[in-house]
Write an enzyme that holds these catalytic residues in place. Structure first.
Site, short mmCIF file in Angstrom:
data_model
loop_
_atom_site.label_atom_id
_atom_site.label_comp_id
_atom_site.label_asym_id
_atom_site.label_seq_id
_atom_site.Cartn_x
_atom_site.Cartn_y
_atom_site.Cartn_z
CG HIS A 50 -52.67 12.87 -17.49
ND1 HIS A 50 -51.37 12.46 -17.31
CD2 HIS A 50 -53.28 12.71 -16.29
CE1 HIS A 50 -51.19 12.07 -16.06
NE2 HIS A 50 -52.35 12.21 -15.42
CD GLU A 52 -49.68 14.22 -22.09
OE1 GLU A 52 -50.54 14.69 -21.31
OE2 GLU A 52 -48.54 13.95 -21.72
CB CYS A 80 -47.14 10.42 -17.02
SG CYS A 80 -48.81 9.94 -17.56
CB CYS A 83 -49.58 10.42 -21.42
SG CYS A 83 -50.85 11.20 -20.39
#
Length: 154
Positions: A50, A52, A80, A83
């Site tokens: 992801h 992040e 999410c 993260c």
């Protein structure tokens, strides 16, 4: 739009071009961007890729520390659960968010992981003038559904 969020959006556009969900992130220290990343789950075939997480990883390498005290994260879409947890664990000071994620977001939409009682509290703020952050996601999934429908018709 905030200049750092504009840089995160540039990262999201890179993801879009690669066929990745268009989410971008940058980490800022003392007014300077020290790390930037975008989603790479599809290209790397890694669920952890992801924006992040990748951005935090780059910042940790640059600073040679897992502690990102006093640093700010700008991300185009609400984090999410994975993260949000990583943001807490890396001790980010504040997260600036461009768009809500009503299905998976864990900074206010589905739940709020950043508000739970942990040893490190992360501040967060939704930036109001980031329409492009949500529109790029909407456009991406609209095109994805359209392409799937076209392939199904063949």
């Amino acid at each position: 739009m905030n200049k750092y969020m504009m840089e995160a959006l540039k990262e999201a556009k890179k993801a879009y071009i690669k066929g990745e969900v268009p989410i971008g992130a940058v980490i800022v220290k003392d007014g300077k961007i020290i790390a930037r990343a975008h989603n790479l789950r599809e290209s790397k075939n890694i669920s952890l890729a992801h924006a992040e997480i990748l951005c935090i990883e780059k910042a940790c390498k640059k600073l040679n520390s897992w502690r990102l005290d006093g640093l700010d994260l700008y991300v185009t879409l609400e984090p999410c659960p994975m993260c949000a947890g990583t943001i807490i664990q890396s001790r980010i000071r504040k997260v600036y968010i461009g768009a809500k994620d009503l299905k998976n977001g864990c900074v206010g939409s589905v739940t709020n992981i950043l508000d739970i009682n942990t040893t490190h509290k992360v501040e967060y703020e939704y930036l109001e003038d980031c329409e492009e952050c949500s529109s790029i996601i909407t456009k991406f999934f609209r095109e994805l559904r359209k392409n799937k429908q076209y392939k199904n018709e063949l």
